[in-house]
Structures are given as C-alpha cells and as structure tokens.
Write a protein that holds these residues in place. Structure first.
Motif, PDB file in Angstrom:
ATOM      1  N   THR A  21       0.796  -1.119   0.030  1.00 42.35           N
ATOM      2  CA  THR A  21      -0.067  -0.258   0.036  1.00 42.35           C
ATOM      3  C   THR A  21       0.859   1.176   0.049  1.00 42.35           C
ATOM      4  O   THR A  21       0.726   2.239  -0.855  1.00 42.35           O
ATOM      5  N   LEU A  22       1.765   1.313   0.763  1.00 40.75           N
ATOM      6  CA  LEU A  22       2.811   2.419   1.075  1.00 40.75           C
ATOM      7  C   LEU A  22       3.405   2.782  -0.437  1.00 40.75           C
ATOM      8  O   LEU A  22       3.719   3.601  -0.984  1.00 40.75           O
ATOM      9  N   PHE A  23       4.088   1.559  -1.211  1.00 41.52           N
ATOM     10  CA  PHE A  23       4.487   1.667  -2.651  1.00 41.52           C
ATOM     11  C   PHE A  23       3.581   2.379  -3.387  1.00 41.52           C
ATOM     12  O   PHE A  23       3.847   3.387  -4.086  1.00 41.52           O
ATOM     13  N   TRP A  24       2.446   1.946  -3.471  1.00 35.61           N
ATOM     14  CA  TRP A  24       1.274   2.489  -4.482  1.00 35.61           C
ATOM     15  C   TRP A  24       1.266   3.860  -3.940  1.00 35.61           C
ATOM     16  O   TRP A  24       0.934   4.802  -4.917  1.00 35.61           O
ATOM     17  N   VAL A  25       0.989   4.328  -2.783  1.00 31.24           N
ATOM     18  CA  VAL A  25       0.682   5.749  -2.300  1.00 31.24           C
ATOM     19  C   VAL A  25       1.941   6.526  -2.879  1.00 31.24           C
ATOM     20  O   VAL A  25       1.945   7.670  -3.294  1.00 31.24           O
ATOM     21  N   LEU A  26       3.242   5.852  -2.651  1.00 30.55           N
ATOM     22  CA  LEU A  26       4.547   6.559  -2.931  1.00 30.55           C
ATOM     23  C   LEU A  26       4.421   7.132  -4.586  1.00 30.55           C
ATOM     24  O   LEU A  26       4.696   8.112  -5.187  1.00 30.55           O
ATOM     25  N   ILE A  27       3.951   5.813  -5.353  1.00 32.20           N
ATOM     26  CA  ILE A  27       4.010   6.038  -6.859  1.00 32.20           C
ATOM     27  C   ILE A  27       3.197   6.948  -7.241  1.00 32.20           C
ATOM     28  O   ILE A  27       3.336   8.106  -8.078  1.00 32.20           O
ATOM     29  N   THR A  28       1.809   6.943  -6.678  1.00 29.20           N
ATOM     30  CA  THR A  28       0.644   7.876  -6.921  1.00 29.20           C
ATOM     31  C   THR A  28       1.070   9.345  -6.500  1.00 29.20           C
ATOM     32  O   THR A  28       0.824  10.329  -7.432  1.00 29.20           O
ATOM     33  N   GLY A  29       1.913   9.628  -5.412  1.00 29.74           N
ATOM     34  CA  GLY A  29       2.227  10.672  -4.896  1.00 29.74           C
ATOM     35  C   GLY A  29       3.323  11.364  -6.011  1.00 29.74           C
ATOM     36  O   GLY A  29       3.357  12.544  -6.328  1.00 29.74           O
ATOM     37  N   ILE A  30       4.264  10.390  -6.669  1.00 27.99           N
ATOM     38  CA  ILE A  30       5.151  11.125  -7.748  1.00 27.99           C
ATOM     39  C   ILE A  30       4.511  11.446  -8.895  1.00 27.99           C
ATOM     40  O   ILE A  30       4.764  12.337  -9.491  1.00 27.99           O
ATOM     41  N   ILE A  31       3.568  10.551  -9.220  1.00 30.41           N
ATOM     42  CA  ILE A  31       2.648  10.815 -10.531  1.00 30.41           C
ATOM     43  C   ILE A  31       2.052  12.284 -10.433  1.00 30.41           C
ATOM     44  O   ILE A  31       2.248  13.125 -11.010  1.00 30.41           O
ATOM     45  N   LEU A  32       1.486  12.582  -9.385  1.00 27.62           N
ATOM     46  CA  LEU A  32       0.992  13.913  -9.121  1.00 27.62           C
ATOM     47  C   LEU A  32       1.664  14.959  -8.808  1.00 27.62           C
ATOM     48  O   LEU A  32       1.348  16.090  -9.627  1.00 27.62           O
ATOM     49  N   PHE A  33       2.878  14.934  -8.215  1.00 28.20           N
ATOM     50  CA  PHE A  33       3.994  15.744  -8.264  1.00 28.20           C
ATOM     51  C   PHE A  33       4.455  16.088  -9.677  1.00 28.20           C
ATOM     52  O   PHE A  33       4.643  17.236 -10.077  1.00 28.20           O
ATOM     53  N   LEU A  34       4.843  14.977 -10.600  1.00 33.30           N
ATOM     54  CA  LEU A  34       5.065  15.578 -11.873  1.00 33.30           C
ATOM     55  C   LEU A  34       4.174  16.053 -12.699  1.00 33.30           C
ATOM     56  O   LEU A  34       4.666  16.911 -13.389  1.00 33.30           O
ATOM     57  N   ALA A  35       2.749  15.827 -12.544  1.00 29.49           N
ATOM     58  CA  ALA A  35       1.887  16.325 -13.113  1.00 29.49           C
ATOM     59  C   ALA A  35       1.527  17.674 -12.888  1.00 29.49           C
ATOM     60  O   ALA A  35       1.314  18.742 -13.535  1.00 29.49           O
ATOM     61  N   TRP A  36       1.929  18.084 -11.595  1.00 31.23           N
ATOM     62  CA  TRP A  36       1.429  19.377 -11.126  1.00 31.23           C
ATOM     63  C   TRP A  36       2.512  20.259 -11.290  1.00 31.23           C
ATOM     64  O   TRP A  36       2.431  21.398 -11.527  1.00 31.23           O
ATOM     65  N   LEU A  64       7.102  15.375   1.926  1.00 30.38           N
ATOM     66  CA  LEU A  64       5.919  14.213   2.001  1.00 30.38           C
ATOM     67  C   LEU A  64       6.139  12.888   1.257  1.00 30.38           C
ATOM     68  O   LEU A  64       6.025  11.775   1.909  1.00 30.38           O
ATOM     69  N   LEU A  65       6.695  13.099   0.278  1.00 29.13           N
ATOM     70  CA  LEU A  65       7.170  11.724  -0.391  1.00 29.13           C
ATOM     71  C   LEU A  65       8.324  11.155   0.047  1.00 29.13           C
ATOM     72  O   LEU A  65       8.283   9.808  -0.022  1.00 29.13           O
ATOM     73  N   LEU A  66       9.235  12.028   0.318  1.00 28.56           N
ATOM     74  CA  LEU A  66      10.248  11.439   1.136  1.00 28.56           C
ATOM     75  C   LEU A  66      10.002  10.523   2.518  1.00 28.56           C
ATOM     76  O   LEU A  66      10.239   9.432   2.549  1.00 28.56           O
ATOM     77  N   PHE A  67       8.961  10.862   3.093  1.00 29.03           N
ATOM     78  CA  PHE A  67       8.508  10.429   4.508  1.00 29.03           C
ATOM     79  C   PHE A  67       7.929   8.829   3.946  1.00 29.03           C
ATOM     80  O   PHE A  67       7.991   7.936   4.649  1.00 29.03           O
ATOM     81  N   LEU A  68       7.035   9.025   2.905  1.00 32.54           N
ATOM     82  CA  LEU A  68       6.396   7.737   2.337  1.00 32.54           C
ATOM     83  C   LEU A  68       7.517   6.817   1.885  1.00 32.54           C
ATOM     84  O   LEU A  68       7.575   5.739   2.025  1.00 32.54           O
ATOM     85  N   TRP A  69       8.655   7.437   1.523  1.00 35.42           N
ATOM     86  CA  TRP A  69       9.918   6.394   0.791  1.00 35.42           C
ATOM     87  C   TRP A  69      10.603   6.030   1.871  1.00 35.42           C
ATOM     88  O   TRP A  69      10.975   4.649   2.084  1.00 35.42           O
ATOM     89  N   ILE A  70      10.625   6.671   3.092  1.00 35.90           N
ATOM     90  CA  ILE A  70      11.354   6.089   4.357  1.00 35.90           C
ATOM     91  C   ILE A  70      10.460   4.923   4.857  1.00 35.90           C
ATOM     92  O   ILE A  70      11.101   3.969   5.357  1.00 35.90           O
ATOM     93  N   ALA A  71       9.172   5.046   5.046  1.00 40.76           N
ATOM     94  CA  ALA A  71       8.350   4.195   5.424  1.00 40.76           C
ATOM     95  C   ALA A  71       8.393   2.633   4.604  1.00 40.76           C
ATOM     96  O   ALA A  71       8.265   1.711   5.150  1.00 40.76           O
ATOM     97  N   GLN A  72       8.504   3.085   3.273  1.00 41.76           N
ATOM     98  CA  GLN A  72       8.656   1.972   2.440  1.00 41.76           C
ATOM     99  C   GLN A  72       9.859   1.191   2.338  1.00 41.76           C
ATOM    100  O   GLN A  72      10.014  -0.065   2.078  1.00 41.76           O
ATOM    101  N   TYR A  73      11.088   2.058   2.292  1.00 39.22           N
ATOM    102  CA  TYR A  73      12.331   1.644   1.841  1.00 39.22           C
ATOM    103  C   TYR A  73      13.406   1.350   3.161  1.00 39.22           C
ATOM    104  O   TYR A  73      14.603   1.310   2.619  1.00 39.22           O
ATOM    105  N   TYR A  74      13.160   1.848   4.197  1.00 35.52           N
ATOM    106  CA  TYR A  74      14.124   1.886   5.292  1.00 35.52           C
ATOM    107  C   TYR A  74      14.938   0.945   5.588  1.00 35.52           C
ATOM    108  O   TYR A  74      16.158   0.930   5.875  1.00 35.52           O
ATOM    109  N   LYS A  75      14.456  -0.392   5.202  1.00 34.87           N
ATOM    110  CA  LYS A  75      14.872  -1.624   5.538  1.00 34.87           C
ATOM    111  C   LYS A  75      16.176  -1.704   4.327  1.00 34.87           C
ATOM    112  O   LYS A  75      16.820  -2.553   4.577  1.00 34.87           O
ATOM    113  N   SER A  76      15.862  -1.314   3.214  1.00 25.70           N
ATOM    114  CA  SER A  76      16.758  -1.619   1.993  1.00 25.70           C
ATOM    115  C   SER A  76      17.876  -0.527   2.110  1.00 25.70           C
ATOM    116  O   SER A  76      18.760  -0.715   1.419  1.00 25.70           O
ATOM    117  N   ILE A  77      17.717   0.370   3.296  1.00 22.82           N
ATOM    118  CA  ILE A  77      18.904   1.496   3.177  1.00 22.82           C
ATOM    119  C   ILE A  77      20.112   0.541   3.850  1.00 22.82           C
ATOM    120  O   ILE A  77      20.114   0.456   5.249  1.00 22.82           O
TER     121      ILE A  77
END
Length: 819
Positions: A21-36, A64-77
């Motif tokens: 869910t976090l991944f898709w929220v992050l992707i949606t956020g990036i899409i809206l950010f790039l469109a806006w 805000l996108l970064l916070f979503l990224w942290i929630a999704q990827y912090y274990k990958s760092i």
C-alpha cells in the motif's frame, strides 16, 4: 489455543500488504507531483515573489514523498554498495549551498536555493530506490512521457489561439492563469511570436522538446505494442513543429550534437531506425511548418474557429500519417534490418560509423538550410533565425560576455562561492557592458559562481561518477536492461547539454526531471560493494534514516513557514492596491517580515508605508522605523538596488543629503553601468559642494567636487569603451551623458579652477537647439570657461544672445568670478 506459525504468517502477510500500500501511495504521489509541477512555472531568478509559493509547495510535497519513501524503503538502506552511498553523496549538494550562506550576496535568494537543492536531493534519493523496481520504473516513465506530451499539446493550443481552453485546464494546477489565459505560453520578442508552453521562455522549451523528441524515438523502437509504436510516432511531428515555433537557435544547434551522442549508445540497427524516424518526422514537419506558422501568427491576432480547426487538421493529419509509417517501419522493416545488420553489429567499433556519417550529413544539411535557397521552404521567421546562426550574432557575443563576467565574479568568491542567486544579485557589479540578464545563460558557470570551486567539484564528481558507472553497466548489459533506464540518460544528457547555453536548470520542474533522471541512471548501476565503509545493516539504516528524516522535517517546517510568508507578502501587495489603510496593509507585512526579515518586496512596501505616514503627520518615529527596517534588510541584502534606492529616498525625504550621497558613493562600484545612479551621484555631489562653497568649507567643497567629477570621468570612459564592442553585440541599457550631468560636471570643474576641463565637459552637451534652459546654461558656462582661458566662440555667443539678450554680460560676470 493459537497457532504461532499461523500468527507469524498472518503478521508477515499484513506487513507485506502495508508495504504494498505504501508503495502505491508513493507512486501515486510521484505521479501527481510530476503532473502538478510543470504548470507552476517555478523559475528561480531575481524576481521571486510570484514564483516563491510553487517552489516551497514543491518542497513540502517532496518532503511528504520522502516520508513515504522512508516508510517503504528504510530496511533497504544498507550502505553496502556504491548506489546506496550515492544517496549519502547527494546530500552534499544542498550542504554546499548551506556552506555558501557564509558569503552569500543575497541571503534571501541563497536560502531559496538551499530549499530548491533539497528538493533535487529528495527526488534523486526517491528515484534511486523506486526506479530499481520494474513496475515502479515503468509507471514513472509512462507518467513522464504523458506529462511531456500534455505540455506539447498545451503549447499548441495556445499557438492556435485557444488559450481559453488551455487556461481552463491549467487553472486546476497553476496560479499563473490570468483572465482565463495561461501567461506567456506564447511570448513576443524582437523576433516575433515564439512558442513557450508552460515555460514562458522559448529556449528552455526548446531544450525540453529536444529531450522528448529523442525519448519519443526511443520508445518507438522499444515499444512492443503496435499502439505504443504508432502513438509515439504520431507525437514526433507536434514535437518538431513546436521546436521550430520556439525559434530557438540554441535548440537547433544542440539538437544534432545530442543526437550524435545518443546514437553512440545504440547498435547500428537502432541507429539507422533513429535516423529514419527523425528524417521522416523532420521532412513532414517542414512541409507543414509554413502553414502552421502563418495560421498561428494570424490566430494570435484575430481568433477564428474555422482557421484553428484548419491548423489542427493539418497538424493532426500529417501526424497521423507519420504515426502509421512509424508502426509499419517498426512492424515490418525493423526486424528485417536487424537480421541484415546482425553480423556488422557484432563487429567491434561498428556503432561509430553511422554517428560519424550522420555528423557529416547533418553538417551538410545545416549548410544547405542556412546558405542556400533550401531555406525558402521554411517560414520567414524561422529562416531568418537560421541565417543568423554565427559566432558574430548578438546572442552568442552576449553569452560569451556573460561567461567572462562570471569568471570575474568567481575570482572574488573562489572557494565557497557567493551563494544561491549570486549571479542575479551581483552581475551588475561585474558586467562588461550595461546588459540586463538575471541568468548567466550557462548552468555550470552559474553553479560555480554560487557554490565556488569546492561545491562545483563535489557536484561534477557526483554527476560524472553516475555517468561513468551507468555507461560501464550499459556496455555490459543485455538489450532489455539497457532499455529499462535509457530514458533517464536521454533527459539528463539533453537538458545538461542545452544548459551549457541557457538557464534551463533554473526551472525547478526541469531540475526535478534531471535529478529524478540521475536517480534512474544510478539505479541501473552495478551494485558494487564498498567494503571499507560497510556498516552493520541496522546501524546504517537507523543513522541514515534518522538523519534524512530530521533534515526533511527541517525543510518541511521551513517551507511551510516560507509559504506563509509568501502568502502574507502577496496579501499585502493586493491590499495596498485596493486600500490605503495603514493597519490593513501592515498586518500581513508584519507576518511576512517576522518569518523572513529581509524579504525584499515586503521590506520595500513596509518602508513605503512608513514614509507615507511620516509625510502625513511628520512623526519622527515612523521615519526611524523605516530607517531601521532598511538598514536591517541591507545586512542580509547588501546588493539589493531597490532597497538602497529606498534608503536614499528616505534620507532625501528627511533632508539629509549627506547621508544619501554617502550611500551613492559607497555603492557606486556595484552599478557602474547604471547611468541614473551616476547622474544622481554627480548632481548630489554638485549640490553638496556648492553648499560647502557657500559656507567657506573649501575642504568639503573639494571632496564633493572631486568625487563627483571622478564619477563623470568614469562615465566618459564607459561611453568610449562601449564604442569598442563588436559590431554584432548589443550594448544593453542606455548609457550616455545627460544634460544635467554635463552641466553640473562643467560647473564643478569651473569652481575648482579647471576651466579647460570645464569647457571639455560642457562641450559634450552643446546642441543646435537652445530652446531648453539647461542647454542655454551649458552654453553659458562653456563660454565662461573659454573666456577664463583667454578663448572665445563668437558664433556660439551670437546664437546664445538670440535667446538670452544678457548672455555677454552673464558670461563676463561668470568669467570674473574668483575662488
């Protein structure tokens, strides 16, 4: 009794669902950010108030996108490989801007640039991880291409006079829609109408179009679906036609260079296909360019629905034909070409021959279009622009001047630079001639000026390392992996190359695209371990996440506060236009200045407010408030001419000419090509010198007269220097003697017992027409100066006598004065 195995599986399943869910929220956020973002026209320059809010909102969204990224990827760092360490390295870029605050020429502009570079760092980090995921990568690439094509369509709507339709769409994304029209989507300059779309600057739009022309061709050759091949082929003509309508010489010059560089990455088969698609689209675009140009010029003067429909019919009809051809070629010809060239492609160095041949053919075509009758198939405005492509053309000469001036600026701020916005704040102090340009028209030189040698070396090391590692991996990889991130190379290379000639990276949207692209390139790198810095997973993840989170929180809070400040500044400006109430105007200004004490627009408006109240009731407290406000702002903005002028006006209002003159003298070196500054300095120096003469203070008289006449001498040197500029180079702003300046300088020389110097100065202002009092006075003092030297000019004396019967007597009286 519960089953512990089932409980663990359930918990694991819930975590997976949450992360998905976090991944898709992050992707949606990036899409809206790039469109806006593109519709905000967020251009970073010296006139910031209108563009501040979009930039700070972009920073808020990025955090805000970064916070979503942290929630999704912090274990990958894990900070195990070079890619992970790039997520650390990118933090050095905003850090160098923070370091440059120490010597910032403008704290206000420098802080804005810190925020902008934080946005870029965030987009790089997100891209570095999100674009490793195949699905995420595919979605983001589709979003980028969709936004690009929408921008092309948005521009063409304006070209065909349908700005109201485009404005109705843009108003949902942008605050730059006025009276239902998106501002300056078609700009006008000395060359006529030029298409700019969302960028409001034709050359930057040309850089954008160049990048996505190559991106479209890339997707034609890699799309597996017929509709993908056809649609990307369809878009080639609108892109090329739009590129022609920008009238950008820089775009046309850099396009073949970038094209050749990109060909070097491709196999011979793909190279030929790229050339073929480009040739077909260029020919088709040139065939309709004249009619599309003429219709656009007509429709922007007088709109006609039938003519707009005709324009769209021509453009879309030809695009449809090219789209079908693209699909046919990719479906039937490309596979056969692949087989035919299979053996040749396997040979070492085979990828070099076609680019070299293209270079020669391209050079021949450029020559034909510029120097032969082939240019006649182009619209007149485009052919004229092509004819003027040479090194003696004014825009080329001016750019070289900017670059030399940037080097002079760097010499004074070599190590850590002069802070963000340094060129905008300081260019008048270093300029070779009186041009007006708040941008250095070279991203790399402008970056060097802002962060100095240290910051520039960090930046270039970061960029070149990514290019180097990407190319190494590209050479080793199979074709599918190569294609997966090639779009990002196209975007980054195209915009960076064009940025050698222009200020594309001053557009925050393009900066976001570039750093997201760099993240995409870095995501494709080899994951080579870095053993020396191999930390424990938990330690690395925790420290890095905590640090980035803390920084993001600081940027978020700062951006929210800056949004509030910008809103308050805009409210004050609007209120001042409709109300004269001191309290109503002051309230939003107090809010803004409590957040950003040196916000120039609000400082100027508040000081003006204080001045007005002082003039009404002569309350000394309001004058002192204005003086304190301006002096406080100048500690942070010592090079802001508008604030300095307001300070001078304040001293004059209080009848303190000595203080006003001191500001003029102290800051004259910053504005050596501002004739108004010199005129004010010379006139005020004369007035103060005459007051000193009247009181018998010879030392003060000599000081003021010497300073003012020295300034007059500098003006003459400047005027003489401007005559040595190359023939093709424009001077810029007016820089010439004024009658008052000449008269006062001549009188000062006269009162310093330098009649020869006085006559030389005054002679500069003698005109045939003596109807104006100032011109009569110039002649009067000129004749008196001659008489003091034992010389005369009878013809001029007779001419002056015709308008002033007492001229001879007045000349004798002046000549007899003793000092």
């Amino acid at each position: 009794m519960s089953n512990p195995v089932y409980g663990k599986k359930f918990a694991s399943s819930r975590k997976a669902e949450t992360r998905s869910t976090l991944f898709w929220v992050l992707i949606t956020g990036i899409i809206l950010f790039l469109a806006w973002t593109p519709f905000q026209t967020a251009l970073f320059n010296g006139q910031m108030l209108e563009f501040e809010k979009p930039i700070f909102w972009a920073a808020i969204f990025a955090c805000l996108l970064l916070f979503l990224w942290i929630a999704q990827y912090y274990k990958s760092i894990q900070l195990k490989d070079q890619r992970d360490w790039l997520a650390v390295g990118v933090l050095l870029l905003p850090l160098t801007y923070i370091l440059s605050l120490i010597s910032a020429a403008s704290h206000y502009l420098a802080m804005n640039m810190v925020i902008i570079n934080c946005i870029y760092a965030i987009m790089f980090i997100i891209g570095l991880y999100v674009l490793r995921d195949k699905l995420g990568n595919r979605i983001i690439q589709t979003t980028i291409m969709t936004v690009a094509y929408l921008i092309v369509g948005f521009g063409l709507l304006h070209w065909f006079g349908q700005g109201k339709i485009a404005g109705a769409i843009a108003k949902w994304f942008s605050n730059t829609v006025f009276n239902g029209i998106y501002r300056h989507a078609v700009m006008t300059d000395s060359n006529g109408l030029r298409l700019t779309s969302v960028f409001q600057y034709a050359n930057t739009y040309a850089a954008f179009l160049m990048a996505f022309l190559f991106a479209a061709i890339f997707f034609i050759t890699t799309s597996r679906k017929w509709y993908g091949q056809a649609f990307h082929s369809f878009m080639l003509v609108p892109i090329i036609v739009s590129l022609l309508l920008t009238l950008s010489r820089g775009g046309l010059v850099m396009l073949p260079i970038v094209f050749i560089l990109l060909l070097l990455f491709l196999k011979p088969t793909k190279q030929l296909l790229w050339i073929l698609y480009c040739a077909i689209a260029v020919v088709a675009s040139l065939l309709i360019s004249k009619s599309v140009t003429d219709l656009g010029l007509q429709l922007n003067k007088n709109f006609s629905g039938s003519e707009a429909l005709k324009g769209w019919g021509i453009l879309l009809g030809v695009s449809l034909v090219v789209g079908i051809l693209g699909w046919i070629i990719q479906r039937f010809i490309a596979p056969k070409l692949e087989l035919a060239l299979e053996k040749w492609s396997a040979k070492k160095g085979s990828a070099l021959w076609i680019p070299l041949g293209s270079l020669m053919v391209g050079g021949l075509l450029i020559f034909l279009f510029i120097r032969t009758g082939l240019k006649n198939i182009l619209p007149q405005n485009i052919s004229v622009r092509l004819e003027n492509i040479n090194f003696n053309q004014h825009s080329v000469l001016e750019r070289f001047t900017f670059y030399r001036d940037a080097v002079k600026l760097l010499a004074d701020y070599p190590i850590i630079g002069a802070g963000g916005g340094a060129w905008s704040a300081l260019y008048e102090q270093y300029q070779n001639n009186p041009y007006t340009s708040r941008q250095a028209h070279n991203f790399f030189l402008q970056y060097l000026v802002e962060v100095g040698i240290v910051g520039f070396l960090i930046f270039m090391s970061f960029i070149l390392f990514i290019f180097y590692k990407y190319i190494l991996r590209y050479i080793k990889d199979n074709e599918e992996n190569r294609n997966s991130h090639f779009l990002y190379l196209i975007i980054v290379l195209s915009i960076f190359m064009h940025s050698i000639l222009d200020f594309n990276m001053s557009y925050v949207f393009l900066g976001i695209l570039v750093f997201l692209g760099l993240g995409g390139m870095a995501a494709a790198m080899d994951s080579k371990p870095v053993k020396r810095w191999n930390l424990k997973n938990s330690t690395a993840s925790g420290v890095y996440t905590a640090f980035v989170s803390l920084c993001a929180i600081i940027v978020l809070i700062t951006s929210i506060r800056y949004v509030q400040a910008a809103e308050a500044a805009m409210d004050a400006r609007i209120t001042a236009q409709v109300s004269s109430s001191y309290e109503e105007i002051k309230a939003p200004l107090d809010k803004d200045l409590s957040i950003r004490p040196s916000h120039p627009d609000s400082v100027l408006l508040m000081s003006s407010l204080y001045h007005n109240v002082y003039m009404q009731n002569q309350d000394e407290a309001f004058y002192q408030l204005s003086l304190q406000l301006l002096n406080k702002a100048l500690k942070y903005e010592p090079n802001n001419k508008s604030i300095l002028k307001r300070l001078i006006a304040g001293y004059e209002l209080k009848q303190q000419p000595e203080e006003a003159y001191e500001v003029l003298i102290k800051n004259a070196h910053k504005y050596k090509w501002d004739i108004e500054w010199y005129e004010q300095l010379i006139n005020k120096g004369y007035d103060l010198g005459m007051n000193a003469l009247g009181t018998g203070d010879t030392a003060a008289k000599n000081k003021y007269f010497k300073q003012a006449t020295t300034a007059f001498t500098e003006v003459q040197s400047g005027i003489q220097y401007l005559t040595t500029l190359p023939d093709g180079q424009l001077q810029g702003r007016a820089f010439k003697n004024t009658p008052d300046m000449i008269l006062q300088a001549g009188k000062m020389y006269f009162f310093m017992n330098q009649p020869e110097q006085a006559s030389k100065a005054l002679k500069l202002g003698i005109l045939d027409d003596l109807s104006q009092t100032t011109h009569q006075d110039i002649v009067l003092w000129y004749l008196a100066s001659l008489q003091k030297q034992g010389l005369s000019d009878d013809a001029l004396m007779e001419k002056l006598t015709q308008v002033d019967p007492n001229a001879k007597q007045n000349v004798q009286q002046l000549a007899g004065l003793q000092f």
